[in-house]
Design an enzyme around this catalytic site. Structure first.
Site, PDB file in Angstrom:
ATOM      1  N   TYR A   1       6.242  24.259  57.213  1.00 29.45           N
ATOM      2  CA  TYR A   1       5.671  25.067  58.284  1.00 29.45           C
ATOM      3  C   TYR A   1       5.473  26.499  57.761  1.00 29.45           C
ATOM      4  CZ  TYR A   1       5.496  27.747  62.595  1.00 29.45           C
ATOM      5  OH  TYR A   1       5.130  28.617  63.577  1.00 29.45           O
TER       6      TYR A   1
ATOM      7  N   ASP B   1      13.909  19.460  59.055  1.00 30.38           N
ATOM      8  CA  ASP B   1      13.154  19.974  60.199  1.00 30.38           C
ATOM      9  C   ASP B   1      12.483  18.760  60.849  1.00 30.38           C
ATOM     10  OD1 ASP B   1      11.205  20.962  61.926  1.00 30.38           O
ATOM     11  OD2 ASP B   1      10.863  22.759  60.730  1.00 30.38           O
TER      12      ASP B   1
ATOM     13  N   LYS C   1       8.132  22.957  70.716  1.00 32.62           N
ATOM     14  CA  LYS C   1       7.177  21.860  70.614  1.00 32.62           C
ATOM     15  C   LYS C   1       7.576  20.728  71.582  1.00 32.62           C
ATOM     16  CE  LYS C   1       5.660  24.717  67.561  1.00 32.62           C
ATOM     17  NZ  LYS C   1       6.014  24.683  66.154  1.00 32.62           N
TER      18      LYS C   1
ATOM     19  N   ARG D   1      26.174  36.131  74.247  1.00 34.54           N
ATOM     20  CA  ARG D   1      25.698  35.974  72.862  1.00 34.54           C
ATOM     21  C   ARG D   1      26.488  34.875  72.148  1.00 34.54           C
ATOM     22  NH1 ARG D   1      27.498  38.965  68.758  1.00 34.54           N
ATOM     23  NH2 ARG D   1      27.830  40.820  70.021  1.00 34.54           N
TER      24      ARG D   1
HETATM   25  C1  LIG Z   1       6.554  25.581  65.213  1.00 31.10           C
HETATM   26  C2  LIG Z   1       7.385  25.112  64.089  1.00 31.10           C
HETATM   27  C3  LIG Z   1       8.446  25.890  63.594  1.00 31.10           C
HETATM   28  C4  LIG Z   1       8.740  27.270  64.121  1.00 31.10           C
HETATM   29  O1  LIG Z   1       9.177  27.221  65.434  1.00 31.10           O
HETATM   30  P1  LIG Z   1       9.043  28.454  66.461  1.00 31.10           P
HETATM   31  O2  LIG Z   1       9.631  27.904  67.697  1.00 31.10           O
HETATM   32  O3  LIG Z   1       7.582  28.784  66.559  1.00 31.10           O
HETATM   33  O4  LIG Z   1       9.813  29.580  65.872  1.00 31.10           O
HETATM   34  C5  LIG Z   1       9.221  25.369  62.575  1.00 31.10           C
HETATM   35  N1  LIG Z   1       8.970  24.158  62.041  1.00 31.10           N
HETATM   36  C6  LIG Z   1       7.957  23.391  62.494  1.00 31.10           C
HETATM   37  C7  LIG Z   1       7.748  22.067  61.862  1.00 31.10           C
HETATM   38  C8  LIG Z   1       7.126  23.845  63.504  1.00 31.10           C
HETATM   39  O5  LIG Z   1       6.116  23.079  63.938  1.00 31.10           O
END
Ligand SMILES: *Cc1c(COP(=O)(O)O)cnc(C)c1O
Length: 430
Positions: A136, A219, A244, A83
């Site tokens: 998001y 982000d 992604k 962890r």
């Molecule tokens: C998909 C996404 C998230 C969330 O990510 P997860 O891996 O699904 O938890 C956050 N920010 C953006 C811009 C995203 O496309």
């Protein structure tokens, strides 16, 4: 100038004075085969805990991990418990720092785990969080529904406008603050509206309390880690949904947080106690993905350009949102040129015929799959108003131009002529 000389071979990023690019280091950096029977690739360290070589060593590791004393200059934090740390995660984190030139990284079970842990590391009851809008969906829910229950006030400002247009609103909204965190998402989803990272960071620091500047987080899921490097535009923290582009194969959920060592130490401590870190198998999968990251993202941008040009000329398509098509007289064109190294591979557009036309288009696709998510090897299409953005209030959707006829496409690595053939027959069906 390289200060590689003192580093072990597997941590060297130069050949003499020649600096190696991240894509050349993705196969080996941070991994010492001698520690794993000479295995060329890192094994999956599927273990929950690690054997200390002595009681004294165990004591020292805990002192460092818990921050009970400063880490000595030659001391390293040994492995304790998965962890807190695990070789697959540590190697992956070292590799992730290279693209954004960050000092440190931490990987998480999901993008949301990275975002929520990073926010909780720096926000306390009474604090103000300034964020760009749209966000998001998951982040939007966290910021507008969950954090307020912990006494954290969020102040939105719109993406797609120069900082001079939004400055007054930001100053008014933040008021006496205290402004502790700024969260930026750029380009925004699904419209590709940009936020000026440097302008926002400078403004936010000028309205933060003296001696306590806000932490600026970006982000970077949509363009990073190849096509946008927020830390070189003044950000303190870079966040990723590694589900992604970084993962890139639609087969793993993961997240990452990058930044300076000090900031990351705070994030890691929160990760340890919330328990939101990734597991070794996720770490191993992401290392595998990183080896092809540049090839994939480069192929995707190339394909996206063909798709955007095709859509723009199609009589049944009305408005194509793609960074590569931004007009030079657009008020955000300067920000685009300064901030983005390529236009990415996300495109949204309006199909003739409202929701019915958009649905018929989506239902007719054969090669492109109808699914949410993005950044993967396969092309994916979805309907923002009915899917990813379904719980955004209609007035806000309207403001952002997310209408019933909008479709979003994440362009994959297929042959572009095959993607175009699929779009052509699906548009013919509308
Ligand atoms: C998909 C996404 C998230 C969330 O990510 P997860 O891996 O699904 O938890 C956050 N920010 C953006 C811009 C995203 O496309």
């Amino acid at each position: 100038m390289s200060d590689d000389a003192k580093l072990p071979r597997y941590k060297k990023s130069h050949i003499g004075e020649h600096r190696l690019r991240p894509e050349s280091l993705m196969m080996s950096y941070g991994y010492d085969p001698a520690l794993s029977e000479g295995a060329l690739k890192s094994p999956i360290f599927q273990t929950s805990t690690f054997v200390f070589e002595s009681a004294e060593a165990g004591k020292a590791y805990f002192e460092i991990a818990l921050g009970l004393r400063e880490q000595g200059p030659t001391e390293h934090l040994g492995l304790i418990y998965s962890r807190l740390n695990n070789p697959d995660l540590e190697i992956l984190e070292d590799r992730l720092t290279l693209w954004d030139e960050a000092e440190a990284a931490a990987v998480f079970e999901s993008g949301m785990a990275a975002i929520s842990t990073a926010l909780l590391a720096f926000l306390r009851p009474g604090d103000v969080l300034l964020h760009s809008e749209p966000l998001y969906g998951g982040t939007d829910y966290l910021v507008n529904h969950i954090l307020p229950e912990f006494g954290i006030r969020s102040v939105p400002f719109p993406a797609g406008r120069p900082i001079s247009d939004v400055e007054e609103g930001i100053r008014e909204g933040v008021g006496d603050g205290p402004l502790k965190v700024v969260l930026i998402e750029t380009p925004s989803n699904p419209t590709n509206a940009l936020v000026d990272i440097e302008g926002t960071a400078t403004l936010a620091r000028s309205i933060g309390r003296d001696g306590e500047p806000p932490i600026v987080m970006v982000d970077n899921t949509f363009l990073g880690p190849l096509w946008q490097h927020p830390m070189s535009h003044g950000a303190d923290v870079v966040l990723y949904s590694a589900t992604k582009f970084i993962g890139g194969h639609s087969d793993v959920i993961a997240g990452a947080c990058l930044g300076g060592s000090e900031v990351l130490a705070t994030v890691r401590t929160m990760r340890t106690f919330i328990g939101s870190g990734a597991d070794p198998w996720t770490g191993w999968l992401l290392m595998r993905s990183l080896e092809t990251l540049k090839m994939r993202m480069t192929a995707q941008v190339k394909n996206a350009r063909y798709v955007a040009d095709y859509l723009q000329d199609h009589t049944k398509v009305r408005r194509v949102n793609y960074l590569g098509l931004m007009a030079e007289d657009h008020p955000m064109f300067g920000v685009y040129r300064a901030q983005c190294l390529a236009p990415g591979s996300l495109i949204s557009f309006d199909v003739e015929g409202g929701e019915e036309g958009a649905f018929r288009f989506l239902n007719s696709l054969q090669l492109v799959k109808l699914a949410v998510s993005l950044g993967s090897t396969e092309s994916l299409a979805e309907h923002p108003a009915a899917m990813t953005h379904a719980d955004v209030p209609p007035a806000e959707r309207e403001r952002e131009g997310i209408g019933p006829s909008m479709v979003r496409i994440s362009v994959g690595v297929e042959h572009y002529e095959d993607i175009l053939a699929d779009l052509e027959q699906a548009l013919a069906a509308t």
